[in-house]
Design a protein around this motif. Structure first.
Motif, PDB file in Angstrom:
ATOM      1  N   ILE A   1     -12.112   1.091   4.308  1.00 21.65           N
ATOM      2  CA  ILE A   1     -11.607   0.227   5.361  1.00 21.65           C
ATOM      3  C   ILE A   1     -11.336  -1.185   4.864  1.00 21.65           C
ATOM      4  O   ILE A   1     -10.502  -1.902   5.413  1.00 21.65           O
ATOM      5  CB  ILE A   1     -12.610   0.217   6.537  1.00 21.65           C
ATOM      6  N   GLN A   2     -12.022  -1.598   3.806  1.00 22.59           N
ATOM      7  CA  GLN A   2     -11.867  -2.948   3.276  1.00 22.59           C
ATOM      8  C   GLN A   2     -10.430  -3.212   2.861  1.00 22.59           C
ATOM      9  O   GLN A   2      -9.876  -4.285   3.132  1.00 22.59           O
ATOM     10  CB  GLN A   2     -12.805  -3.156   2.082  1.00 22.59           C
ATOM     11  N   GLY A   3      -9.787  -2.237   2.205  1.00 20.39           N
ATOM     12  CA  GLY A   3      -8.403  -2.419   1.768  1.00 20.39           C
ATOM     13  C   GLY A   3      -7.455  -2.638   2.927  1.00 20.39           C
ATOM     14  O   GLY A   3      -6.518  -3.451   2.845  1.00 20.39           O
ATOM     15  N   ILE A   4      -7.661  -1.903   4.017  1.00 23.10           N
ATOM     16  CA  ILE A   4      -6.810  -2.061   5.197  1.00 23.10           C
ATOM     17  C   ILE A   4      -6.969  -3.454   5.788  1.00 23.10           C
ATOM     18  O   ILE A   4      -5.986  -4.123   6.141  1.00 23.10           O
ATOM     19  CB  ILE A   4      -7.169  -0.991   6.249  1.00 23.10           C
ATOM     20  N   TYR A   5      -8.211  -3.914   5.865  1.00 20.04           N
ATOM     21  CA  TYR A   5      -8.475  -5.232   6.438  1.00 20.04           C
ATOM     22  C   TYR A   5      -7.916  -6.350   5.551  1.00 20.04           C
ATOM     23  O   TYR A   5      -7.397  -7.351   6.056  1.00 20.04           O
ATOM     24  CB  TYR A   5      -9.975  -5.432   6.642  1.00 20.04           C
ATOM     25  N   GLU A   6      -8.038  -6.196   4.240  1.00 18.69           N
ATOM     26  CA  GLU A   6      -7.516  -7.218   3.326  1.00 18.69           C
ATOM     27  C   GLU A   6      -5.996  -7.310   3.426  1.00 18.69           C
ATOM     28  O   GLU A   6      -5.429  -8.405   3.343  1.00 18.69           O
ATOM     29  CB  GLU A   6      -7.943  -6.912   1.890  1.00 18.69           C
ATOM     30  N   LYS A   7      -5.345  -6.185   3.603  1.00 22.77           N
ATOM     31  CA  LYS A   7      -3.885  -6.188   3.740  1.00 22.77           C
ATOM     32  C   LYS A   7      -3.468  -6.957   4.990  1.00 22.77           C
ATOM     33  O   LYS A   7      -2.533  -7.770   4.962  1.00 22.77           O
ATOM     34  CB  LYS A   7      -3.373  -4.744   3.800  1.00 22.77           C
ATOM     35  N   SER A   8      -4.167  -6.732   6.086  1.00 22.49           N
ATOM     36  CA  SER A   8      -3.858  -7.450   7.329  1.00 22.49           C
ATOM     37  C   SER A   8      -4.127  -8.947   7.186  1.00 22.49           C
ATOM     38  O   SER A   8      -3.330  -9.775   7.638  1.00 22.49           O
ATOM     39  CB  SER A   8      -4.698  -6.887   8.484  1.00 22.49           C
ATOM     40  N   PHE A   9      -5.245  -9.280   6.539  1.00 25.14           N
ATOM     41  CA  PHE A   9      -5.592 -10.688   6.361  1.00 25.14           C
ATOM     42  C   PHE A   9      -4.566 -11.395   5.474  1.00 25.14           C
ATOM     43  O   PHE A   9      -4.158 -12.536   5.752  1.00 25.14           O
ATOM     44  CB  PHE A   9      -6.983 -10.818   5.749  1.00 25.14           C
TER      45      PHE A   9
ATOM     46  N   GLU B   1      -3.646  -1.446  12.898  1.00 29.41           N
ATOM     47  CA  GLU B   1      -4.385  -0.667  11.901  1.00 29.41           C
ATOM     48  C   GLU B   1      -4.722   0.722  12.428  1.00 29.41           C
ATOM     49  O   GLU B   1      -4.657   1.708  11.687  1.00 29.41           O
ATOM     50  CB  GLU B   1      -5.663  -1.419  11.510  1.00 29.41           C
ATOM     51  N   ALA B   2      -5.060   0.807  13.712  1.00 28.02           N
ATOM     52  CA  ALA B   2      -5.394   2.098  14.300  1.00 28.02           C
ATOM     53  C   ALA B   2      -4.162   2.988  14.423  1.00 28.02           C
ATOM     54  O   ALA B   2      -4.247   4.211  14.252  1.00 28.02           O
ATOM     55  CB  ALA B   2      -6.040   1.904  15.667  1.00 28.02           C
ATOM     56  N   LEU B   3      -3.010   2.376  14.710  1.00 30.73           N
ATOM     57  CA  LEU B   3      -1.783   3.158  14.899  1.00 30.73           C
ATOM     58  C   LEU B   3      -1.085   3.487  13.581  1.00 30.73           C
ATOM     59  O   LEU B   3      -0.501   4.567  13.435  1.00 30.73           O
ATOM     60  CB  LEU B   3      -0.825   2.392  15.815  1.00 30.73           C
ATOM     61  N   GLN B   4      -1.162   2.571  12.617  1.00 32.31           N
ATOM     62  CA  GLN B   4      -0.471   2.783  11.347  1.00 32.31           C
ATOM     63  C   GLN B   4      -1.333   3.496  10.311  1.00 32.31           C
ATOM     64  O   GLN B   4      -0.814   4.146   9.414  1.00 32.31           O
ATOM     65  CB  GLN B   4       0.007   1.434  10.797  1.00 32.31           C
TER      66      GLN B   4
ATOM     67  N   SER C   1      -7.558   6.756  11.690  1.00 31.04           N
ATOM     68  CA  SER C   1      -8.707   7.437  11.108  1.00 31.04           C
ATOM     69  C   SER C   1      -9.860   7.277  12.087  1.00 31.04           C
ATOM     70  O   SER C   1      -9.760   6.532  13.069  1.00 31.04           O
ATOM     71  CB  SER C   1      -9.090   6.829   9.760  1.00 31.04           C
ATOM     72  N   LEU C   2     -10.952   7.957  11.823  1.00 31.54           N
ATOM     73  CA  LEU C   2     -12.100   7.837  12.690  1.00 31.54           C
ATOM     74  C   LEU C   2     -12.581   6.396  12.756  1.00 31.54           C
ATOM     75  O   LEU C   2     -12.960   5.885  13.816  1.00 31.54           O
ATOM     76  CB  LEU C   2     -13.230   8.747  12.197  1.00 31.54           C
ATOM     77  N   ARG C   3     -12.529   5.684  11.615  1.00 34.21           N
ATOM     78  CA  ARG C   3     -13.026   4.308  11.569  1.00 34.21           C
ATOM     79  C   ARG C   3     -12.104   3.347  12.318  1.00 34.21           C
ATOM     80  O   ARG C   3     -12.567   2.542  13.135  1.00 34.21           O
ATOM     81  CB  ARG C   3     -13.195   3.857  10.118  1.00 34.21           C
ATOM     82  N   THR C   4     -10.822   3.379  12.039  1.00 31.63           N
ATOM     83  CA  THR C   4      -9.907   2.440  12.694  1.00 31.63           C
ATOM     84  C   THR C   4      -9.820   2.702  14.193  1.00 31.63           C
ATOM     85  O   THR C   4      -9.743   1.768  14.995  1.00 31.63           O
ATOM     86  CB  THR C   4      -8.509   2.492  12.075  1.00 31.63           C
ATOM     87  N   MET C   5      -9.855   3.981  14.593  1.00 33.19           N
ATOM     88  CA  MET C   5      -9.789   4.304  16.014  1.00 33.19           C
ATOM     89  C   MET C   5     -11.076   3.919  16.732  1.00 33.19           C
ATOM     90  O   MET C   5     -11.032   3.468  17.886  1.00 33.19           O
ATOM     91  CB  MET C   5      -9.497   5.790  16.201  1.00 33.19           C
TER      92      MET C   5
END
Length: 462
Positions: free
Chosen positions: A149-157, A191-194, A197-201
């Motif tokens: 999940i860290q990679g997804i959050y870093e991309k958004s940031f 992040e949840a839509l793109q 996953s269980l974590r983002t949702m």
């Protein structure tokens, strides 16, 4: 006359009250483990933290948490800006699980922190490859996101940081806080839509209210979404403590908030938007992060949420979303030498202690705690009269000597065991002995942060 639905709601509430009283009676007839004063201290002090600062308007802070839910749904975070003299303090109260509150607590401070960096300086940092830089020094942060999940959050940031860099504005602190809140909430949705996953949702479908203080010099800004609360403790000309409430709870007791939500939907929905003192008859806070089951269009809920959570995820009378927002209400206060401390807490505290009681407790704690330390004279010339006053205050503090060094722990202890006759150990021990399947009926998670101001600094900077 009542409609059939109103009768059903009233009967349902009566049933809940009967079940509560029955459970209480059964519990009180059941022997529970007896906790010693030492056991109580150990439990109350498990999550406490204190931090001192040595320059600026913030002198120190105390924080603590006491879980009721397991895992705990409250979160907290504190940080100092690396590019300004500002400090950030946040309390977050989750619902429908801990996921959203845990994520917001770690991410929101970064979104605010990067917003505070001047555009030219931010551009140089990003050109140097600092997309993952936090721009903050975090305090008491012992948890990291998993790599997935860290990679997804870093991309958004990184996207947000580059947006700030390429779209410089002259926004004031209020607008920066509002933008950071809304951008993070929007990122959680994307992040949840793109990257479903269980974590983002789980983050998107659970929710959290938030109260964040930004303090820089004499400027105090409070950004609040939901029903956490912030209270300022000050002294008057006569030395009496004064309480100033800096937040408004966004719930059904807030008439203006109810009118705002109803006005945003067709007249045909005026009786269903807020029903049974809850949003769509389900959600108590009327503003929150996450909770996209009250924000996404029906087709998105059908495609992304229903397959995982079932048809019941779509509330009754869900016609014109969004019904919920993370948009914060921001309060600005100019600090003076009279302002002594700020209390930020989840409603687990405010449900049992009033703002005035909390202010009084922290004031007494400050007076009593001063007695525990060697007397120190101010770093300036003082008169004999001032020394005599300091000695008198120390004598007064002797009778208020607290059990806890940490002011947040002091508040939690009194929230559990306070009475007209002082603290009752048996009451505290009982509430801390409640079994997991019962405790939530008696108390909520409690999270408290108390920020102390350096009034000497303020006196010389005004």
């Amino acid at each position: 006359m009542f409609s059939l639905s109103q009768v059903v709601e009233r009967l349902s509430k009566i049933g809940e009250q009967i079940r509560f009283l029955t459970t209480s009676a059964i519990f009180y007839r059941t022997a529970v483990p007896k906790l010693s004063p030492r056991d109580v201290d150990h439990i109350l002090r498990t999550y406490e933290h204190s931090q001192d600062f040595y320059e600026g308007s913030v002198k120190s802070y105390d924080s603590n948490q006491l879980p009721s839910n397991y895992p705990m749904e409250d979160s907290r975070s504190e940080a100092s800006s690396l590019f300004t003299s500002g400090h950030l303090f946040g309390v977050f109260d989750g619902h429908a699980g801990p996921a959203c509150a845990q994520v917001i607590a770690k991410r929101l401070m970064r979104y605010i922190g990067v917003s505070l960096v001047p555009p030219d300086l931010l551009k140089r940092q990003l050109e140097g490859g600092a997309e993952s830089y936090s721009f903050l020094k975090c305090h008491n942060d012992k948890v990291d996101f998993v790599a997935e999940i860290q990679g997804i959050y870093e991309k958004s940031f990184s996207k947000y940081a580059r947006h700030l860099c390429s779209h410089p504005t002259n926004s004031n602190i209020q607008e920066l806080l509002e933008n950071a809140f809304m951008r993070l909430d929007n990122d959680i949705s994307n992040e949840a839509l793109q990257s479903p996953s269980l974590r983002t949702m789980s983050v998107a479908m659970s929710g959290s209210v938030a109260c964040v203080a930004h303090i820089n010099g004499s400027n105090l800004h409070i950004a609040s979404t939901g029903d956490c609360g912030a209270v300022l403790g000050s002294v008057t000309d006569t030395g009496q403590l004064m309480t100033t409430l800096l937040t408004n709870a966004h719930n059904s007791e807030n008439v203006g908030e109810c009118k705002r939500i109803v006005s945003e939907h067709p007249l045909s929905e005026k009786d269903t938007v807020i029903r049974g003192e809850r949003l769509l008859g389900q959600l108590a806070p009327l503003r929150a992060f996450g909770d996209f089951r009250y924000k996404w269009p029906v087709d998105i809920l059908q495609n992304f949420a229903v397959p995982q959570y079932g048809e019941h995820v779509i509330a009754q009378n869900y016609f014109t979303p969004p019904y919920l927002t993370a948009y914060p209400e921001v309060t600005h206060h100019i600090l003076t030498p009279r302002d002594r401390f700020l209390i930020i807490a989840s409603d687990g505290l405010w449900d049992v202690i009033s703002p005035m009681q909390a202010t009084q407790l922290v004031g007494e704690h400050m007076s009593g705690k001063a007695f525990l330390k060697p007397m120190e004279l101010p770093k300036r010339d003082v008169t004999l009269g001032e020394v005599e006053e300091m000695l008198a205050n120390r004598k007064l503090g002797q009778k208020n000597k607290p059990q806890d060094q940490n002011a947040a722990t002091h508040l939690i202890r009194h929230a559990l065991g306070g009475s007209d006759y002082g603290l009752e150990h048996s009451k505290i021990a009982h509430l801390l002995s409640l079994p997991q399947d019962v405790v939530r009926l008696f108390r909520d998670d409690i999270t408290v942060t108390v920020v102390f101001f350096d009034h000497e600094y303020m006196a010389h900077s005004t």
